[in-house]
Design a protein around this motif. Structure first.
Motif, mmCIF file in Angstrom:
data_model
loop_
_atom_site.group_PDB
_atom_site.id
_atom_site.type_symbol
_atom_site.label_atom_id
_atom_site.label_comp_id
_atom_site.label_asym_id
_atom_site.label_seq_id
_atom_site.Cartn_x
_atom_site.Cartn_y
_atom_site.Cartn_z
ATOM 1 N N GLY A 1 -45.920 11.181 98.491
ATOM 2 C CA GLY A 1 -45.628 9.857 97.933
ATOM 3 C C GLY A 1 -46.880 9.143 97.489
ATOM 4 O O GLY A 1 -46.995 7.922 97.623
ATOM 5 N N LEU A 2 -47.826 9.899 96.925
ATOM 6 C CA LEU A 2 -49.128 9.342 96.558
ATOM 7 C C LEU A 2 -49.357 9.568 95.066
ATOM 8 O O LEU A 2 -49.858 10.610 94.639
ATOM 9 N N ARG A 3 -48.958 8.605 94.259
ATOM 10 C CA ARG A 3 -49.113 8.709 92.805
ATOM 11 C C ARG A 3 -50.346 7.934 92.372
ATOM 12 O O ARG A 3 -50.510 6.759 92.700
ATOM 13 N N PHE B 1 -53.764 15.241 85.973
ATOM 14 C CA PHE B 1 -53.845 16.649 86.357
ATOM 15 C C PHE B 1 -52.492 17.340 86.255
ATOM 16 O O PHE B 1 -52.421 18.544 86.008
ATOM 17 N N GLU B 2 -51.397 16.595 86.451
ATOM 18 C CA GLU B 2 -50.062 17.180 86.358
ATOM 19 C C GLU B 2 -49.743 17.706 84.970
ATOM 20 O O GLU B 2 -48.801 18.480 84.790
ATOM 21 N N LYS B 3 -50.501 17.285 83.974
ATOM 22 C CA LYS B 3 -50.209 17.661 82.590
ATOM 23 C C LYS B 3 -50.970 18.896 82.124
ATOM 24 O O LYS B 3 -50.903 19.246 80.953
ATOM 25 N N SER B 4 -51.727 19.556 83.008
ATOM 26 C CA SER B 4 -52.514 20.753 82.675
ATOM 27 C C SER B 4 -53.688 20.400 81.762
ATOM 28 O O SER B 4 -53.648 20.616 80.547
ATOM 29 N N VAL C 1 -55.708 14.207 93.577
ATOM 30 C CA VAL C 1 -54.860 13.068 93.914
ATOM 31 C C VAL C 1 -55.693 11.850 94.316
ATOM 32 O O VAL C 1 -55.676 10.816 93.649
ATOM 33 N N MET C 2 -56.437 11.942 95.427
ATOM 34 C CA MET C 2 -57.205 10.786 95.902
ATOM 35 C C MET C 2 -58.295 11.240 96.860
ATOM 36 O O MET C 2 -58.138 12.233 97.578
ATOM 37 N N ARG D 1 -48.854 18.169 91.384
ATOM 38 C CA ARG D 1 -47.559 17.483 91.315
ATOM 39 C C ARG D 1 -46.815 17.573 92.648
ATOM 40 O O ARG D 1 -46.290 16.574 93.160
ATOM 41 N N ARG D 2 -46.758 18.764 93.229
ATOM 42 C CA ARG D 2 -46.046 18.935 94.502
ATOM 43 C C ARG D 2 -46.695 18.097 95.604
ATOM 44 O O ARG D 2 -46.002 17.454 96.394
#
Length: 851
Positions: free
Chosen positions: A396-398, A405-408, A361-362, A389-390
Motif C-alpha cells: 500500500g505504498l504508492r 518504474f512500473e512503466k518499464s 518504491v521508497m 508494482r507488486r
C-alpha cells in the motif's frame, strides 16, 4: 501527472502564437489525455502588495487589530487578526472583489465591505494558506499573515522565499525589500506565470518516456515539427575513491544499478528557480539534495535516491551496497515513518545486512538525508516493473518513483540522470566534490529491431496512402532510425521506446498515424451489403413464452444455478448416478449438473410459500443429459459434449387450493394455445416414480407430439421439502416444441363475425379424461370454434365415483352472424354426444355472452 509549460519551453522552441489550449488539444488527439489546464495565479486577481502604515488595537476585540494599508493608490482601513502584523510590513492585500479561502479551507469566497465588531473593514490582509500559497510559504503559526518584506520580485533577482525565519517573527524593525512596490500584482511579484497541464496517468501507461519533461518535449517537438534541444550536461571531475562497491544478487529484478559518493555538501534550502519548478508541478521543496533528486525525476523521468553516507558505512568506513531479495519477516521503516514486514518477493537495497530502501518504491528512514548530512551516495537504478508494482500494491505504498518504474523505464537513462544530479550538486554546493568512481553494475539488452515496415502494409492499416518521404520524416522526428529498402522501411527503435512500447510493425503504423493526425485521415463508411443476422427462433420462442406467462398468467420468472447438491437429490430420491458430476465444481457443495428444472423450482416454492399464499413461478434454462449427444468438443474432435436442451419449467402451489393440477394445466395450455398449438394432456406414468402423485400426471402432446410432462408431487415428498400444500410442476422441451411449431403454424385471420359463448355443466365418471371430452366435442358441429374447461368439482352432493365438469363452448361462423336457433340446435347436440359417449348427466346450460 503535472507538466509545466515553461519547463517544456526550455527544450523546445514553440511559437508564441501557440496557446496552451491548442497544445492540450494536440496532445489529447495524438498522444496523452490532458484532463485540465491550470493557470498559475488565476486565483490571485485583486490581490496586491500592500504596505501596512499603521496598526492600532481594535476597540472591542482583544485579538483583532485595525490597520491602515496602502495598495499603491490609496489607504484602506482593514480589521486583521494576524499575530505578526506590524507597521512597515509588506503584505498580501486582498482588495474588495478578491477571492480567498477562510483560514485556508472551503470554497473561494469573494471579499466585500464588512463591519467587524463595529469597525468597517475594506479588504483583507491574507495568510499564505488563504490564497493558495501554503506550500510555498508554510505557516509557523495558524494566525500568521504572509510577510512579503523580504521577498524579492521574480524580475528583480533571486526570490528569498525561505526568508521567513526568526527575523520575521521577532520584534526587529521591519525594513522591507526595496524592490517591492505597493500595488504590484502578487502573481507578478512571485513569478506565477506558468501554465500547468494535468495529464491522465492511465493514458501514459504504455509510454515510460513521457514521465519527464524532456520526454514530453520530444513528443511535442514531433507534433509541431520543432527540433528538440540537446540535453547538455557539464563534465564533472570523477573521484578515485574505492570505499564504495555494489553487488546485485538478482539482475533480472535489477538490470542496472549506478551509485556514486559525493562529499563536502551542505544541506540547505534550494534556490528559488528550483523551488519554483517543483512547486509548479505539485512537489513541496525539502532541501537542496532531496530537491535535486526530485528535479531529475521530473526532468528526465528517472527516479533517484540519496543516502546519507555516514549512516550506511561499516566500521572500516567502507560502503557495500547489496541489491537483494528481502528475508522473510525482515522489518523495514520507510522515510515517512511507517514500518513494514517484508517477504522474499520484495527487492531491497541493503548495507551492513540491513535494508536501507525498498527498490523502486521508497527509501528508509535510517539512511535519509538530514540537515547535518555532509556526504551522500546517489543511487540511479533500473528495477523490474512487475516486481515494483507488486511490492507497491501489497504494501500500500504508492510513490512518484513506483509510478514510473512500473512503466518499464529505459535502463540507459540511469547514467544521464546521475550525471545531471552530480552537475546540480556541484552547482548548488560549491564546496562539494565527487569522492568515488561511478559504480555501474548492468546486465540488460533491449530489442531495438530493426522492424520491417512495408509501405503497402502502412497504407492498408491507415486507410490512406502516405508518401515514403513523409513516413520517414515522422519516424525520424520521433528519433527512430530509418533505412529505406525499396518499398520497405527498416526501423530501429530508440532505447526509450524499446521497453515493451514498440515491438511490432503495427506499433509503427500507430506512430505514423497519430503524428500525421487522425483528423487528417478521411472517414468513410465501409462498403458491404447489410444483411440482417439469421433469426434465432429458439430465443424468440423463449421471449414470447416469458411475456405470456408474466403478463397474462401472473407467473414470476426465477433463475437457479445449474448445479445440484447431493442432499437435495437424496431428499427427492434421485439417483446421483443419473447426473453428470463435475471434476472441479464451482461450488463444492453442488457438484452435479441438473438434469431437470423441477428440483430447483421446488426449492423456490418451499421458500416462497412461507411468505405468499400462492406461488406461480417459471424458469427457462438448459439441462444436461449425458444420454443425449450434444455439440462437438472442438472442430477437429469427434468427442461430443452432453446434450444441453433448453427447458421450460413451471411450478404452482397455493394455500387451500385442492386442484393445483388443473390450475397449472390451464396456464400451460393457455400459453401453448397463444402459440397456435393444439394441446392434449394424455395420462402417463412419469419416470420420477414415487416422487409424483400417480393419479395426477400427464404427458403434454402438441399437435400429437410429446414435448413435456405435468405432474403433481406426492404429498409425502412435498413434506420432505417442507411444503404442506399440494404442488404441481411441469416441464416442456422448447427445442422439441419449436420443431412442432415450425411444422404446424398457419396464418389465421381474425374472426369477422361475432361469437356466442355457452356454458355447459355435467356429471361423469371420474375415469373420463378431459382430453377425450375435448376431442369429441370439437367434432359435434362445424360451428364450435373452441372448448375450454373452467371448473372441476368432486365432493359433497355427488354420487361416489363421479365428478362435475363445466366448459365454455364458443360458437362462430366464418360467413355470417349466427342466429339463436342455430346455436341452440348445436348446443343440444353437444348434450346428446356427452350422454351417448360418456354417460354424462347434464346439470345446466347457460348463455354466457354474445360478442
Amino acid at each position: 501527472m503535472l507538466i509545466s509549460f515553461n519547463w517544456l519551453k526550455q527544450y523546445i522552441d514553440l511559437p508564441n502564437s501557440l496557446t496552451p489550449e491548442e497544445l492540450a488539444l494536440k496532445l489529447t488527439m495524438s498522444t496523452v489525455e490532458v484532463e485540465k489546464i491550470v493557470k498559475q495565479g488565476k486565483d490571485l486577481d485583486n490581490i496586491v502588495v500592500g504596505l501596512v502604515k499603521k496598526v492600532v488595537k481594535h476597540p472591542d476585540a482583544d485579538k483583532l487589530k485595525v490597520c491602515i494599508v496602502n495598495d499603491g493608490a490609496q489607504d484602506w482601513q482593514v480589521v486583521c487578526g494576524g499575530s505578526n502584523v506590524k507597521e512597515g510590513m509588506k503584505v498580501a492585500f486582498g482588495r474588495i472583489g478578491a477571492k480567498v479561502r477562510w483560514h485556508g479551507e472551503g470554497e473561494l469566497v469573494e471579499l466585500a465591505k464588512a463591519k467587524i465588531r463595529g469597525v468597517e473593514s475594506f479588504g483583507m490582509i491574507c495568510a499564505s494558506t488563504e490564497i493558495g500559497l501554503g506550500d510555498r510559504f508554510p505557516l509557523k503559526d495558524e494566525k500568521e499573515i504572509l510577510d512579503l518584506s523580504f521577498v524579492v520580485p521574480a524580475e528583480a533577482g533571486i526570490q528569498k522565499s525561505n526568508a521567513m525565519d526568526s527575523r520575521l517573527h521577532g520584534n526587529d524593525k521591519i525594513v522591507g525589500s526595496p524592490h517591492l512596490i505597493g500595488g504590484q500584482a502578487l502573481s507578478a511579484v512571485l513569478g506565477l506565470d506558468d501554465i500547468i497541464f494535468e495529464i491522465d496517468n492511465k493514458s501514459l501507461s504504455n509510454r515510460p518516456d513521457l514521465w519527464g519533461h524532456y520526454g514530453m518535449a520530444r513528443e511535442v517537438g514531433a507534433l509541431f515539427n520543432k527540433k528538440l534541444v540537446n540535453y547538455k550536461i557539464k563534465d564533472c571531475k570523477i573521484g578515485t575513491g574505492r570505499d564504495l562497491s555494489v553487488r546485485v544478487e538478482d539482475k533480472k529484478l535489477c538490470p542496472r544499478y549506478m551509485a556514486v559518493a559525493i562529499e563536502g555538501i551542505k544541506v540547505a534550502p534550494s534556490p528559488d528557480w528550483l523551488q519554483k519548478k517543483l512547486l509548479a508541478v505539485g512537489l513541496r521543496p525539502i532541501n537542496n539534495i532531496v530537491d535535486i533528486t526530485n528535479y531529475v525525476m521530473l526532468d528526465l523521468g528517472q527516479p533517484m535516491h540519496a543516502f546519507d553516507k555516514s549512516k550506511i558505512k561499516n566500521q572500516k568506513s567502507k560502503i557495500t551496497i547489496v541489491v537483494r531479495r528481502a528475508e522473510g519477516g525482515e522489518r523495514f521503516v520507510s522515510l515517512d515513518g511507517k514500518e513494514f514486514e517484508l517477504t522474499p518477493e520484495n527487492l531491497v537495497i541493503s548495507s551492513n545486512d540491513k535494508a536501507i530502501a525498498l527498490a523502486g518504491v521508497m527509501g528508509g528512514r535510517e539512511s535519509g538525508v538530514e540537515d547535518e548530512t555532509t556526504a551522500v551516495i546517489y543511487e540511479s537504478a533500473n528495477f523490474n516493473a512487475a516486481n515494483v508494482r507488486r511490492t507497491s500494491v501489497k504494501l500500500g505504498l504508492r510513490t512518484d518513483s513506483s509510478a514510473r518504474f512500473e512503466k518499464s523505464l529505459d535502463p540507459n537513462n540511469c547514467e544521464l540522470a546521475l550525471r545531471k544530479a552530480l552537475e546540480l550538486t556541484l552547482e548548488l554546493c560549491p564546496g562539494a566534490k565527487i569522492a568515488s568512481k561511478i559504480i555501474d553494475v548492468k546486465d540488460f539488452h533491449l530489442q531495438q529491431g530493426p522492424i520491417e515496415l512495408p509501405l503497402e502494409f502502412l497504407s492498408k492499416k491507415i486507410g490512406l496512402e502516405i508518401e515514403k518521404k513523409q513516413a520517414v520524416k515522422i519516424l525520424s522526428d520521433l528519433d527512430f532510425e530509418v533505412k529505406e529498402k525499396k518499398d520497405v522501411l527498416l526501423v530501429k527503435i530508440p532505447t526509450w521506446r524499446a521497453t515493451k512500447d514498440i515491438s511490432i510493425a503495427e506499433d509503427l503504423v500507430e506512430e505514423v498515424a497519430r503524428i500525421y493526425g487522425y483528423g487528417n485521415i478521411p472517414t468513410s463508411l465501409p462498403k458491404f451489403p447489410i444483411v440482417p443476422p439469421p433469426k434465432n427462433e429458439l430465443r424468440s420462442l423463449e421471449r414470447r413464452i416469458k411475456e405470456i406467462l408474466a403478463l397474462e398468467f401472473s407467473f414470476s420468472e426465477v433463475y437457479n444455478y445449474s448445479f445440484v447438491s447431493p442432499q437435495l437429490l437424496e431428499r427427492l430420491g434421485i439417483d446421483p448416478a443419473d447426473l453428470i458430476e463435475l471434476d472441479n465444481p464451482v461450488a463444492k457443495d453442488r457438484p452435479f449438473l441438473r438434469r431437470s428444472l423441477w428440483p430447483g423450482l421446488l426449492e423456490n416454492a418451499e421458500v416462497n410459500l412461507h411468505r405468499f399464499d400462492a406461488v406461480r413461478m417459471f424458469e427457462i434454462g438448459r439441462v444436461f443429459n449425458s444420454e443425449v449427444a450434444g455439440l462437438r468438443v472442438s472442430g477437429n474432435s469427434d468427442e461430443l459434449l452432453p446434450g444441453q436442451p433448453l427447458y421450460l419449467g413451471l411450478v404452482f402451489a397455493g394455500k387451500g387450493v385442492l386442484t393445483p393440477f388443473y390450475e397449472l394445466s390451464a396456464a400451460l395450455t393457455g400459453v401453448l394455445d397463444r402459440l397456435g398449438c393444439v394441446v392434449v394432456l394424455k395420462p402417463a406414468i412419469h419416470e420420477l416414480g414415487k416422487v409424483i402423485h400417480r393419479g395426477r400426471q400427464a404427458q403434454i402432446l402438441v399437435n400429437g407430439e410429446g414435448v413435456g410432462a405435468i405432474t403433481e408431487i406426492s404429498p409425502s415428498f412435498s413434506e420432505r421439502l417442507g411444503i404442506n400444500e399440494r404442488v404441481v410442476v411441469a416441464e416442456v422441451d422448447l427445442e422439441k416444441l419449436l420443431l412442432v411449431l415450425k411444422n404446424s403454424l398457419r396464418y389465421q385471420p381474425l374472426p369477422v363475425y361475432p361469437e356466442v359463448i355457452r356454458d355447459i355443466a355435467f356429471v361423469v365418471d371420474k375415469k373420463v379424461e378431459h382430453a377425450r371430452i375435448i376431442f369429441e366435442l370439437k367434432k359435434v358441429d362445424r360451428l364450435i370454434a373452441s372448448v375450454e374447461i373452467f371448473d372441476v368439482y368432486e365432493g359433497k352432493n355427488l354420487p361416489a365415483g363421479k365428478k362435475s365438469l363445466a366448459y365454455h363452448i364458443t360458437y362462430r361462423s366464418d360467413s355470417k352472424t349466427l342466429e339463436s336457433a342455430e346455436v341452440d340446435a348445436a348446443h343440444v347436440r353437444v348434450g346428446e354426444v356427452l350422454k351417448k359417449k360418456f354417460g354424462a348427466e347434464t346439470r345446466t346450460t347457460i348463455v354466457k355472452s354474445v360478442v
